[in-house]
Design an enzyme around this catalytic site. Sequence first.
Site, PDB file in Angstrom:
ATOM      1  N   SER A  92       0.789  -1.232   0.000  1.00  0.00           N
ATOM      2  CA  SER A  92       0.000   0.000   0.000  1.00  0.00           C
ATOM      3  C   SER A  92       0.821   1.282   0.000  1.00  0.00           C
ATOM      4  O   SER A  92       0.243   2.381  -0.004  1.00  0.00           O
ATOM      5  CB  SER A  92      -0.959   0.010   1.204  1.00  0.00           C
ATOM      6  OG  SER A  92      -2.015  -0.889   0.992  1.00  0.00           O
ATOM      7  N   LYS A 119       3.103   6.601   5.387  1.00  0.00           N
ATOM      8  CA  LYS A 119       2.265   5.603   4.727  1.00  0.00           C
ATOM      9  C   LYS A 119       2.787   4.232   5.101  1.00  0.00           C
ATOM     10  O   LYS A 119       4.006   4.001   5.146  1.00  0.00           O
ATOM     11  CB  LYS A 119       2.272   5.771   3.205  1.00  0.00           C
ATOM     12  CG  LYS A 119       1.243   4.883   2.505  1.00  0.00           C
ATOM     13  CD  LYS A 119      -0.164   5.334   2.821  1.00  0.00           C
ATOM     14  CE  LYS A 119      -1.212   4.294   2.433  1.00  0.00           C
ATOM     15  NZ  LYS A 119      -1.263   3.169   3.403  1.00  0.00           N
ATOM     16  N   LYS A 153      -0.245   3.744  -2.583  1.00  0.00           N
ATOM     17  CA  LYS A 153      -1.278   4.783  -2.442  1.00  0.00           C
ATOM     18  C   LYS A 153      -0.689   6.189  -2.314  1.00  0.00           C
ATOM     19  O   LYS A 153      -1.393   7.177  -2.530  1.00  0.00           O
ATOM     20  CB  LYS A 153      -2.168   4.463  -1.238  1.00  0.00           C
ATOM     21  CG  LYS A 153      -2.988   3.193  -1.385  1.00  0.00           C
ATOM     22  CD  LYS A 153      -3.891   2.975  -0.181  1.00  0.00           C
ATOM     23  CE  LYS A 153      -4.768   1.752  -0.321  1.00  0.00           C
ATOM     24  NZ  LYS A 153      -4.008   0.491  -0.179  1.00  0.00           N
ATOM     25  N   SER A 170      -5.495   3.418   4.620  1.00  0.00           N
ATOM     26  CA  SER A 170      -5.124   2.500   3.537  1.00  0.00           C
ATOM     27  C   SER A 170      -6.344   1.759   2.995  1.00  0.00           C
ATOM     28  O   SER A 170      -6.286   0.560   2.710  1.00  0.00           O
ATOM     29  CB  SER A 170      -4.061   1.509   4.030  1.00  0.00           C
ATOM     30  OG  SER A 170      -3.240   1.087   2.973  1.00  0.00           O
TER      31      SER A 170
END
Length: 349
Positions: A132, A294, A135, A189
């Site tokens: 992820s 993140k 993203k 997420s």
Amino acid sequence: MLRLVWLMMLVLAAGLSLPVQAEAARSRAQAGKVVRAGAPAKAVDAAKAPARKRRAVKARVQRIKAAPAVHATSARQVVRVTRPRVRQHYRAATVQSDHPAALASNAVLILDPATRVVLFEKNAESVMPIASLTKLMTALVVVEARQNMDEVVAITDADVDRVKNSTSRLRVGTRLERSAMLHLALMSSENRAANALGRNYPGGAGAFVAAMNAKARSLGMTRTRYVEPTGLSSANVSTAGDLAKLVVAAQRHPLIREYSTDEDHTIQQAGHATPYHNSNRLISNASWDIDLQKTGYISEAGRCMVLHTEIGGRDVVMVFLDSQGSMSRAADANRVRAWLASGHRSAQQ
């Protein structure tokens, strides 16, 4: 005459028996003495020897019984004084060790974004799935495309995960503003939100993925490739070095900084409130000053994390890839932060 002869015979017999009796007496006296080895000049009465021997044996037994207690006490004292507790040793290792073996992540890059000096690296050019962390590029493309953040975007069946069959609390049919979708994708997420953002890009999902790869090339991310906007596919790959460039570029956008570091956000769907929380536990840790983050995880990528943070008055970018264990990536970040905060300009000093 006979009486005189008899008296002489008695005297003679007595004279002969005296030496024999004296010798016998001397033999008995010698038999009643015991000479100890090593001390020939000191004789001990044989009758008293057993009693003294018993007393010596008893004293020796008492010394033997007393000896283990003394030694055990000494051993315990040595352990307390000279051997540190395991927890203390572990704390020292996490603070003081900068060797790559001390980090659980298989790929690491620590960068000073102001000078672009690499402070620490480990397998920084190894290409691997990034989960992820994808993203972050999804958000960068959306923001730089200047799409209307107030436009309503709907979750459809096309946003349901058919790759990993992961679950989502965003129901099919839920309609949210683009800003809310971006918020959930960065903070929690949320896969369906990220996929919906890609679908609603001008030209559709294919054009969006093309824009992701074009942006990567423009940032010099030469070993990075995207095939979809969520990170569920292990075909989304990059390196720690490339991702550090992405973090620096994304950090310039206030909206990405804000959404990625919010602790929680609540949406309304189907008439009910659905609360979301940040996927990164470090965000709720007051000792950290993080302005972008993140996280990511799929089995092929392990646990991943990127941070743009401040340590000792200096901005630092951290990238951790393929870390094993639910807390390992955060532990790695704490190790690096502690080392740099201790006054080292580089973790390789």
